[in-house]
Design a protein around this motif. Structure first.
Motif, PDB file in Angstrom:
ATOM      1  N   LYS A 414     -41.615 -13.848  14.809  1.00 53.75           N
ATOM      2  CA  LYS A 414     -41.844 -14.269  16.202  1.00 53.75           C
ATOM      3  C   LYS A 414     -41.492 -13.146  17.166  1.00 53.75           C
ATOM      4  O   LYS A 414     -42.129 -13.002  18.231  1.00 53.75           O
ATOM      5  N   SER A 415     -40.511 -12.324  16.836  1.00 56.53           N
ATOM      6  CA  SER A 415     -40.196 -11.166  17.674  1.00 56.53           C
ATOM      7  C   SER A 415     -41.363 -10.192  17.719  1.00 56.53           C
ATOM      8  O   SER A 415     -41.716  -9.658  18.779  1.00 56.53           O
ATOM      9  N   LEU A 416     -41.993  -9.950  16.577  1.00 60.87           N
ATOM     10  CA  LEU A 416     -43.179  -9.095  16.570  1.00 60.87           C
ATOM     11  C   LEU A 416     -44.304  -9.693  17.397  1.00 60.87           C
ATOM     12  O   LEU A 416     -45.032  -8.972  18.105  1.00 60.87           O
ATOM     13  N   ASP A 417     -44.455 -11.009  17.318  1.00 62.53           N
ATOM     14  CA  ASP A 417     -45.497 -11.668  18.114  1.00 62.53           C
ATOM     15  C   ASP A 417     -45.229 -11.530  19.604  1.00 62.53           C
ATOM     16  O   ASP A 417     -46.156 -11.295  20.397  1.00 62.53           O
ATOM     17  N   LEU A 418     -43.973 -11.670  20.013  1.00 66.04           N
ATOM     18  CA  LEU A 418     -43.635 -11.518  21.438  1.00 66.04           C
ATOM     19  C   LEU A 418     -43.859 -10.080  21.900  1.00 66.04           C
ATOM     20  O   LEU A 418     -44.303  -9.845  23.047  1.00 66.04           O
ATOM     21  N   ILE A 419     -43.545  -9.118  21.049  1.00 59.31           N
ATOM     22  CA  ILE A 419     -43.811  -7.715  21.405  1.00 59.31           C
ATOM     23  C   ILE A 419     -45.307  -7.492  21.576  1.00 59.31           C
ATOM     24  O   ILE A 419     -45.751  -6.801  22.510  1.00 59.31           O
TER      25      ILE A 419
END
Length: 489
Positions: A414-419
């Motif tokens: 999810k962190s990669l998606d937010l980035i």
């Protein structure tokens, strides 16, 4: 069951049995068998059973063959057997004491009494009483190991002591009860495959320096057998208990041979022990060949929870939802590539697919973690009959480790998606448009061609940032606004 008639002696002499493997067996094995089988001598039956336990690495030996031929009502049970009835309910709260009791026998079959399995009773590693007792606090994973010299172990345990382990609990009426704890020796290689009930023993020992004597019982041992690793497993069922016992002790033995010890000079007499049946003085000595040998011993307590079909269901959920996430990422990447007018697949398209796939996988991990949490909530609230009452998956168990891994994977993806979303917002152009009809009809002096409608751009702006996050606009393409933001069709 009664003692066999006297002709059993002839069958022993004429039978094709393996030769005795140790000096101790050569002196007392056959005599113990005959005394147990023909006269029902209780001590002889105990000695015969102990000799089978001393064969820690195989059952292909004379002692086990004679044990199977013995017919005496005084013969102790060698194997742990379960009648098939449900195990009695045992309720343990967190940090409650596991009350384990032990029966002790010496090598001569003499009953030495009962003892609480606490402190250093089963642990060879020295430590404080509080640390050693922590192993028997329910819900506390425990592990301790150390390196000891073989002569030190022989000093502390000069002759083998045989144990039978029991767990003490209270029934529904508050009466104390005892339940035998099965003992598994992984080193035993039986002639045929066996289930848990047939390969779980009732007795075990910690140190054996008696079987390794050669030539004379007063000589130093030529080999020593140690319980190098003891593992007490506590099973935490999630439903009505089945065939698995709530407690299981696994004993892994290790042998330390030393050639030429019998001929080595005797340096120190550790202890003198008088055997009742023979009157022979046994001197347990520190042999020169064993003085430099050191070994690692360990004792640990592990809590094992059988999730049943929960893990299989989790794997199926990951497979189905993961495939759907893959398809969703493909559709989003295809839509983006069509709007961006990409003629073929390039590096940017691959990166976009990975970014979309990471976001979809994050949702999958979150959904599966939520399902696991709901499952364990239902298991905890719905437990009615269990051998051991539990509250949560055991700390440090595989179930808890898997749940933690799922949450960490969800957070990372999810962190990669937010980035990816942040980069998309920073690189896209935002357009503000609004179409509005005129408030009143106006007459234009300039004639317009047939079939050509006229529209007017309004003055009110509408933010379409959410639309721009999903659609990439090409500079100079259709829909580009001119100067003041108005366009007439």
């Amino acid at each position: 069951m009664a003692c066999s008639p006297l002709p059993q002696i002839l069958s022993l002499q004429q039978s094709n049995l393996p030769a005795p493997g140790t000096l101790w067996q050569a002196l007392f094995l056959d005599a113990s068998f005959l005394a147990c089988n023909n006269t029902c001598n209780e001590s002889a039956c105990q000695v015969l059973t102990n000799m089978v336990i001393l064969e820690a690495f195989s059952l292909q030996n004379r002692a086990y063959d004679l044990y199977t031929q013995a017919r005496s009502q005084e013969l102790p049970k060698l194997w742990y057997g379960h009648s098939g009835q449900p195990f009695p309910p045992m309720v343990f709260r967190k940090n409650a004491k596991i009350d384990l009791k032990m029966i002790k026998y010496d090598a001569q079959g003499v009953f030495l009494g009962w003892e609480d399995a606490r402190g250093a009773a089963l642990q060879l590693c020295p430590n404080s009483q509080a640390v050693l007792d922590a192993a028997f606090m329910f819900g506390t994973p425990y592990s301790q190991s150390c390196t000891l010299g073989v002569p030190e172990l022989l000093r502390s345990v000069p002759e083998p002591i045989f144990y039978q382990l029991f767990v003490q609990f209270e029934d529904e009426k508050g009466n104390p009860q005892l339940w035998p704890v099965p003992v598994v020796n992984p080193a035993i290689q039986a002639s045929r495959p066996a289930s848990l009930g047939s390969r779980a023993l009732r007795r075990f020992f910690l140190v054996d320096g008696l079987s390794g004597r050669r030539g004379n019982l007063t000589d130093a041992p030529g080999s020593v057998t140690l319980a190098a690793e003891l593992l007490l497993s506590v099973f935490l069922p999630t439903n009505a208990p089945g065939d698995n016992p709530p407690f299981l002790l696994t004993v892994k033995y290790a042998g330390y041979p030393s050639a030429g010890v019998a001929q080595a000079s005797l340096r120190q007499v550790l202890m003198k022990t008088s055997f009742v049946n023979t009157g022979v003085l046994i001197h347990l000595l520190e042999g020169g060949g064993l003085s430099g040998i050191r070994t690692e011993v360990a004792f640990s307590v592990a809590y094992i929870q059988d999730p049943g079909t929960a893990q299989q269901t989790t794997d199926i959920a990951f497979g189905v939802l993961g495939f759907l996430a893959f398809l969703c990422a493909l559709l989003e990447t295809s839509s983006w590539a069509r709007r961006s007018r990409l003629p073929n697949v390039n590096l940017m398209a691959v990166l976009k697919f990975l970014a979309y796939f990471a976001g979809c996988l994050a949702n999958v991990f979150f959904l599966v973690s939520l399902g696991i949490g709901i499952y364990w909530l239902i298991v905890f609230k719905g437990q009615q009959s269990s051998a051991v009452e539990v509250t949560l998956p055991a700390a440090g168990s595989q179930t808890e480790t898997n749940f933690t891994i799922y949450l960490l994977c969800a957070l990372a993806l999810k962190s990669l998606d937010l980035i990816h979303v942040l980069i998309t917002q920073l690189t896209l152009s935002i357009f503000l448009i609004d179409w509005e009809k005129p408030k009143e009809e106006r007459t234009l002096k300039t004639p317009r061609g047939p079939g050509l409608p006229l529209f007017f751009a309004g003055s009110r702006a509408l933010c379409v940032q959410a639309f721009a996050l999903q659609h990439a606009f090409s500079p100079g393409g259709d829909g580009e606004m001119a100067g003041s933001g108005q366009k007439t069709f």
